[in-house]
Write a protein that holds these residues in place. Structure first.
Motif, PDB file in Angstrom:
ATOM      1  N   GLU A  51      49.150  55.679  35.935  1.00 31.35           N
ATOM      2  CA  GLU A  51      49.408  56.041  37.335  1.00 31.35           C
ATOM      3  C   GLU A  51      48.269  55.653  38.261  1.00 31.35           C
ATOM      4  N   LYS A  52      47.042  55.871  37.815  1.00 26.40           N
ATOM      5  CA  LYS A  52      45.886  55.561  38.665  1.00 26.40           C
ATOM      6  C   LYS A  52      45.760  54.052  38.888  1.00 26.40           C
ATOM      7  N   LEU A  53      45.875  53.285  37.793  1.00 22.32           N
ATOM      8  CA  LEU A  53      45.769  51.837  37.902  1.00 22.32           C
ATOM      9  C   LEU A  53      46.878  51.284  38.799  1.00 22.32           C
ATOM     10  N   TYR A  54      48.113  51.778  38.608  1.00 25.50           N
ATOM     11  CA  TYR A  54      49.242  51.301  39.412  1.00 25.50           C
ATOM     12  C   TYR A  54      48.982  51.587  40.891  1.00 25.50           C
ATOM     13  N   GLY A  55      48.477  52.763  41.187  1.00 23.88           N
ATOM     14  CA  GLY A  55      48.182  53.104  42.577  1.00 23.88           C
ATOM     15  C   GLY A  55      47.112  52.210  43.184  1.00 23.88           C
ATOM     16  N   GLU A  56      46.143  51.795  42.372  1.00 28.00           N
ATOM     17  CA  GLU A  56      45.042  50.950  42.841  1.00 28.00           C
ATOM     18  C   GLU A  56      45.526  49.552  43.227  1.00 28.00           C
ATOM     19  N   VAL A  57      46.342  48.955  42.342  1.00 29.46           N
ATOM     20  CA  VAL A  57      46.657  47.533  42.526  1.00 29.46           C
ATOM     21  C   VAL A  57      47.979  47.267  43.265  1.00 29.46           C
ATOM     22  N   SER A  58      48.928  48.216  43.222  1.00 34.85           N
ATOM     23  CA  SER A  58      50.235  47.954  43.846  1.00 34.85           C
ATOM     24  C   SER A  58      50.162  48.020  45.363  1.00 34.85           C
ATOM     25  N   SER A  59      49.081  48.551  45.893  1.00 37.77           N
ATOM     26  CA  SER A  59      48.943  48.658  47.348  1.00 37.77           C
ATOM     27  C   SER A  59      48.095  47.533  47.944  1.00 37.77           C
ATOM     28  N   ILE A  60      47.605  46.604  47.085  1.00 35.00           N
ATOM     29  CA  ILE A  60      46.783  45.498  47.574  1.00 35.00           C
ATOM     30  C   ILE A  60      47.664  44.499  48.345  1.00 35.00           C
ATOM     31  N   THR A  61      47.296  44.170  49.557  1.00 33.08           N
ATOM     32  CA  THR A  61      48.055  43.191  50.345  1.00 33.08           C
ATOM     33  C   THR A  61      47.206  41.988  50.759  1.00 33.08           C
ATOM     34  N   GLU A  62      45.894  42.063  50.510  1.00 34.72           N
ATOM     35  CA  GLU A  62      44.984  40.959  50.825  1.00 34.72           C
ATOM     36  C   GLU A  62      44.128  40.674  49.598  1.00 34.72           C
ATOM     37  N   PRO A  63      43.657  39.417  49.420  1.00 35.77           N
ATOM     38  CA  PRO A  63      42.736  39.118  48.313  1.00 35.77           C
ATOM     39  C   PRO A  63      41.499  40.014  48.395  1.00 35.77           C
ATOM     40  N   THR A  64      41.087  40.531  47.250  1.00 37.20           N
ATOM     41  CA  THR A  64      39.980  41.498  47.277  1.00 37.20           C
ATOM     42  C   THR A  64      39.229  41.494  45.951  1.00 37.20           C
ATOM     43  N   LEU A  65      37.995  42.054  45.992  1.00 39.10           N
ATOM     44  CA  LEU A  65      37.197  42.260  44.776  1.00 39.10           C
ATOM     45  C   LEU A  65      37.421  43.672  44.274  1.00 39.10           C
ATOM     46  N   LYS A  66      37.559  43.804  42.961  1.00 37.13           N
ATOM     47  CA  LYS A  66      37.727  45.110  42.345  1.00 37.13           C
ATOM     48  C   LYS A  66      36.722  45.244  41.214  1.00 37.13           C
ATOM     49  N   PRO A  67      36.058  46.400  41.116  1.00 36.26           N
ATOM     50  CA  PRO A  67      35.095  46.603  40.023  1.00 36.26           C
ATOM     51  C   PRO A  67      35.822  46.681  38.687  1.00 36.26           C
ATOM     52  N   SER A  68      35.122  46.383  37.630  1.00 35.86           N
ATOM     53  CA  SER A  68      35.735  46.307  36.302  1.00 35.86           C
ATOM     54  C   SER A  68      36.286  47.641  35.832  1.00 35.86           C
ATOM     55  N   ASN A  69      35.719  48.755  36.346  1.00 38.07           N
ATOM     56  CA  ASN A  69      36.190  50.058  35.854  1.00 38.07           C
ATOM     57  C   ASN A  69      37.646  50.357  36.277  1.00 38.07           C
ATOM     58  N   VAL A  70      38.148  49.572  37.236  1.00 33.87           N
ATOM     59  CA  VAL A  70      39.558  49.751  37.631  1.00 33.87           C
ATOM     60  C   VAL A  70      40.474  49.426  36.453  1.00 33.87           C
ATOM     61  N   PHE A  71      40.050  48.431  35.632  1.00 35.64           N
ATOM     62  CA  PHE A  71      40.873  48.007  34.525  1.00 35.64           C
ATOM     63  C   PHE A  71      40.387  48.564  33.187  1.00 35.64           C
ATOM     64  N   ARG A  72      39.648  49.648  33.262  1.00 36.44           N
ATOM     65  CA  ARG A  72      39.141  50.280  32.044  1.00 36.44           C
ATOM     66  C   ARG A  72      40.325  50.665  31.142  1.00 36.44           C
ATOM     67  N   ASP A  73      40.121  50.578  29.862  1.00 33.38           N
ATOM     68  CA  ASP A  73      41.112  50.928  28.842  1.00 33.38           C
ATOM     69  C   ASP A  73      42.326  49.974  28.837  1.00 33.38           C
ATOM     70  N   THR A  74      42.119  48.767  29.316  1.00 28.28           N
ATOM     71  CA  THR A  74      43.178  47.757  29.210  1.00 28.28           C
ATOM     72  C   THR A  74      42.637  46.556  28.451  1.00 28.28           C
ATOM     73  N   ARG A  75      43.513  45.688  27.991  1.00 29.26           N
ATOM     74  CA  ARG A  75      43.109  44.497  27.245  1.00 29.26           C
ATOM     75  C   ARG A  75      42.334  43.517  28.125  1.00 29.26           C
ATOM     76  N   LEU A  76      42.469  43.647  29.431  1.00 31.16           N
ATOM     77  CA  LEU A  76      41.795  42.714  30.323  1.00 31.16           C
ATOM     78  C   LEU A  76      40.285  42.733  30.137  1.00 31.16           C
TER      79      LEU A  76
END
Length: 477
Positions: free
Chosen positions: A56-81
């Motif tokens: 839920e947290k990750l989906y909320g972070e990325v599904s609202s992005i409408t412009e190119p942006t930088l995101k810290p790595s902790n946003v994708f914590r616990d994923t294969r990325l």
């Protein structure tokens, strides 16, 4: 459709790898409530993932992005990325649909934030925009395919076939439950109307072909019930509904509509008509028998008794009165015989249809002002009792209608035996029918009885009025 989307994803990562010399990257699809790793670029090799990484947290972070942006790595914590596309930060480019909704994300790792320059990623914008367009196009195509599949399933469930006939190309397209309705596969029906028309009963083909192929009345709906031969060599009832569409110049362009199976409906109506006619004919036989066997005999005995009275009393006045009563009884006897014969003609029972018609027509020709002519092509065979009785009644109703309403001078009745059907015509030179549409709608008890008897025999009846009237009937045998 999934194959074309896969190709779009693969091409996007290949362009990024070749032009930006990026060794690691990812493409995520964004659904209504899920994130899926569609493709991973790891050490220059593209792999097909299809793995959901939703929280839920990750989906909320990325599904609202409408412009190119930088995101810290902790946003994708616990994923294969984190393991496959390692980076201190991530450059995220959102792919938007026509409603500015995120449908995919291109993710590129940034190893050292101090080395980051937006100019280095300008090409990603071009690639990302292209991906957005292709995904939107694929989505639209997929929705159309889904809608087509839905429409097809609806048509299949309705047991109907929609059709579209091109007047210029003489091509007909079938959609829906083709096999259920016609008994043939869609491929067998083909796009030429000939396969369809060749399987229509001959008595129905002319009227249907006229409306389908030569219709000149734009926007006027038509409905025709017809018999269609299925793969078992039997006929069953279908109903075609359609309307002609024309160009602005009035040139016939397309005839479109639906075909439905109405066999059960027709059979139910036929059973009702048959029950009604059988009951009527049975009652005619009963009454004729009662008049002939009971009333006729009683009157005959009464006349004999009167004749006996003459022998007992020779007075002139008495003789005159008895003779007067005897003449009345003799007239009643003759009338009862006439009524009995009308109800059930002995010639029909004893000799068959043609002799019975010859007798009836000869009688009305002698007793009326109308000149009646009867013609047949030397029919000497006997038909089934029900067939003969109904043909006789049909002709009788037609003749009575001429005598009562036509004001005709001459009338012609024809009964023509063909190999597969009997053709009957009743024609006169009288005043004609007032409104053909009323007659076809069932106006006039006599004509309605004729139509019911024709339906009982599974035939077809047509009414024409032009300087007189003509009734034509075709009945398969």
């Amino acid at each position: 459709m999934s194959g074309s989307i896969d190709l779009i994803y693969d091409k996007t990562l290949k362009v990024i790898s070749d032009l930006l010399h990026v060794k690691n990257a990812a493409i995520l699809s964004v659904g209504e409530s899920e994130l899926t790793i569609e493709r991973l670029l790891s050490k220059g090799k593209v792999s097909n993932e299809g793995q959901s990484i939703y929280n839920e947290k990750l989906y909320g972070e990325v599904s609202s992005i409408t412009e190119p942006t930088l995101k810290p790595s902790n946003v994708f914590r616990d994923t294969r990325l984190i393991n496959i596309v390692p980076g201190t930060d991530y450059y995220v480019f959102p792919c938007l649909d026509s409603h500015s909704k995120v449908i995919a994300l291109i993710i590129l790792p940034v190893l050292k934030l101090e080395d980051f320059s937006i100019e280095n990623y300008s090409l990603v914008h071009v690639v990302g925009q292209r991906l957005s367009v292709e995904l939107e196009k694929s989505r639209v195509i997929k929705e159309r395919e889904s809608l087509s599949e839905f429409n097809a399933s609806v048509l299949e469930s309705l047991d109907e076939v929609t059709w579209d006939y091109s007047v210029a190309k003489k091509r007909i397209l079938w959609f829906g439950a083709v096999y259920k309705v016609f008994g043939y596969q869609k491929e067998e029906m083909g796009n030429s109307p000939n396969f369809f028309l060749d399987r229509i009963h001959p008595s129905d083909r002319v009227s249907l072909e006229d409306r389908l192929m030569m219709n000149k009345q734009p926007n006027e709906k038509f409905t025709i019930d017809f018999q269609f031969k299925n793969t078992n060599e039997g006929y069953y009832w279908l109903r075609i509904e359609g309307v002609l569409h024309a160009t602005a110049d009035g040139i016939a362009e397309r005839v479109i509509g639906v075909v439905k199976n109405v066999h059960n409906e027709k059979m139910a109506e036929l059973l009702r008509i048959r029950a009604m006619i059988k009951a009527k004919d049975s009652e005619r036989k009963r009454i004729a028998s009662e008049i002939h066997d009971s009333l006729g005999q009683t009157l005959s005995v009464a006349r004999l008794e009167l004749d006996t009275l003459l022998e007992l009393n020779k007075g002139a006045d008495f003789e005159d009165r008895v003779k007067s009563v005897s003449d009345l009884v003799a007239g009643a006897i003759q009338e009862s015989r006439t009524i009995s014969h009308d109800l059930m003609p002995p010639a029909l029972v004893d000799y068959g249809l043609i002799p019975a018609l010859e007798t009836m027509i000869s009688q009305v020709d002698r007793s009326s002002d109308v000149k009646f002519i009867f013609f047949h092509n030397d029919i000497d065979e006997r038909f089934e009792e029900e067939f003969e009785t109904n043909i006789y009644r049909i002709c009788q109703e037609g003749i009575n209608n001429i005598l009562k309403h036509a004001q005709a001078k001459t009338a012609t009745i024809q009964v023509i035996r063909h190999p597969d059907y009997v053709y009957i015509s009743i024609e006169d030179d009288g005043v004609g029918f007032k409104k053909i549409s009323d007659i076809k709608g069932g106006a006039g008890l006599g004509l309605k009885n004729m139509a019911n008897r024709v339906a009982y025999l599974g035939g077809k009846i047509d009414f024409e009025s032009n300087k007189g009237s003509i009734i034509t009937i075709e009945i398969s045998i």
